[in-house]
Design a protein around this motif. Structure first.
Motif, PDB file in Angstrom:
ATOM      1  N   HIS A 195     -61.306  68.738  85.874  1.00 35.25           N
ATOM      2  CA  HIS A 195     -60.527  69.165  84.705  1.00 35.25           C
ATOM      3  C   HIS A 195     -60.734  70.665  84.465  1.00 35.25           C
ATOM      4  CE1 HIS A 195     -60.552  64.923  82.958  1.00 35.25           C
ATOM      5  NE2 HIS A 195     -61.605  64.858  83.764  1.00 35.25           N
TER       6      HIS A 195
ATOM      7  N   GLU B 111     -65.751  69.062  84.012  1.00 33.34           N
ATOM      8  CA  GLU B 111     -64.937  70.009  83.245  1.00 33.34           C
ATOM      9  C   GLU B 111     -65.306  71.436  83.645  1.00 33.34           C
ATOM     10  OE1 GLU B 111     -62.560  69.762  80.948  1.00 33.34           O
ATOM     11  OE2 GLU B 111     -62.642  67.670  80.265  1.00 33.34           O
TER      12      GLU B 111
ATOM     13  N   HIS C  44     -57.218  65.841  87.039  1.00 36.93           N
ATOM     14  CA  HIS C  44     -56.744  65.062  85.895  1.00 36.93           C
ATOM     15  C   HIS C  44     -55.214  64.971  85.906  1.00 36.93           C
ATOM     16  CE1 HIS C  44     -57.368  64.251  81.293  1.00 36.93           C
ATOM     17  NE2 HIS C  44     -57.115  63.164  81.974  1.00 36.93           N
TER      18      HIS C  44
ATOM     19  N   ASP D  39     -54.163  69.648  84.032  1.00 36.88           N
ATOM     20  CA  ASP D  39     -55.393  70.303  84.489  1.00 36.88           C
ATOM     21  C   ASP D  39     -55.944  69.628  85.744  1.00 36.88           C
ATOM     22  OD1 ASP D  39     -55.999  68.083  82.656  1.00 36.88           O
ATOM     23  OD2 ASP D  39     -58.095  68.686  82.805  1.00 36.88           O
TER      24      ASP D  39
END
Ligand SMILES: [Zn+2]
Length: 273
Positions: free
Chosen positions: A79, A144, A182, A192
């Protein structure tokens, strides 16, 4: 060893969180409470309740098997945070009301932050689908990258990511094709990581697939929808799936139409899946 003892050992290993800064003690306490809840469920020792068509419970029992381990993730989902600082992301993942989390966050400076054990189910994927899998949270690790969505990913950040992916691939024997974004699993909702993400570089290092220099034109009856579905895309909204595919594998434009080059790339990849 009794099941309860095994559960206790599991609990202790989950709780070995080194050096949590004081300001996050509250979040640590919450995580510990929730890990307790998960472990309680793991140590179940009741007979299963299964009802027949008349609503009567069928005969059942429970005898503890003694050979097992924890489940292993077999996908990695990448992400970008769409936020301006790693502090904002940390805040989001340490507040219960947000109902979102990821296993790892990587800073623009390459700092690697773990927020949840790999063997717990983070809430990062949300509604989405890849192939026939409709619950990606249960089988994946979420990473992330601190990035606002329109800036390039820093060299230090990608370096750390590659090192982390190498460790995860080895630890859990994750197949090369199972490193995805994602936006791939939720084409209708998510975009993303952005078009600037270096998927080709990842694939060259063994994380995700990439096309070879296309050596053959797709056959005249080549069907884009079928090929996208074979790769894993949810094609219930075909234009969204096309955009997701182009963001990941072509990285030139995000127009929901397939040029002849896009089709060559898709055909090449299609033959690898
Ligand atoms: Zn995301």
């Amino acid at each position: 060893m009794k099941l309860k003892k095994i559960a206790e050992i599991l609990l202790v290993s989950f709780l070995m969180v080194a050096c949590t800064p004081k300001v996050y003690k509250e979040a640590q306490k919450k995580q510990e409470e929730k890990v307790h809840e998960v472990v309680e469920k793991l140590a179940v020792n009741n007979a299963p309740v299964v009802l027949d068509t008349l609503g009567n419970q069928i005969p059942s029992g429970f005898i503890p098997a003694v050979n097992f381990g924890s489940r292993k993730p077999f996908y990695v989902i990448i992400h970008h945070t769409a936020q301006d600082s790693i502090q904002q992301t940390i805040k989001t993942f340490t507040l219960e009301r947000t109902q979102v989390s990821a296993h790892y966050v990587i800073g623009r400076d390459g700092y690697l932050l773990q927020m949840l054990s790999d063997e717990l189910r983070a809430w990062h994927a949300g509604a989405g689908k890849w192939g026939n899998i409709t619950d990606m949270n249960s089988c994946s690790i979420g990473i992330e990258l601190d990035n606002n969505g329109s800036e390039p990913f820093s060299e230090m950040q990608i370096n750390t990511l590659l090192l982390l992916l190498g460790k995860l691939k080895k630890d859990y024997n994750i197949p090369t094709a199972n490193f995805i974004g994602h936006g791939d699993i939720a084409p209708k909702r998510k975009s993303d990581p952005s078009i600037l993400f270096p998927w080709e570089r990842l694939a060259r290092a063994g994380f995700g697939l990439w096309y070879d220099a296309p050596d053959a034109l797709p056959p005249i009856n080549f069907d884009v929808e079928t090929a996208l579905r074979r790769i894993g895309y949810d094609v219930s909204d075909l234009p969204a799936a096309i955009v997701a595919f182009k963001r990941h594998f072509v990285q030139q434009d995000l127009i929901p139409l397939m040029s002849s080059w896009d089709k060559c790339v898709l055909y090449n990849l299609y033959r690898k899946y």
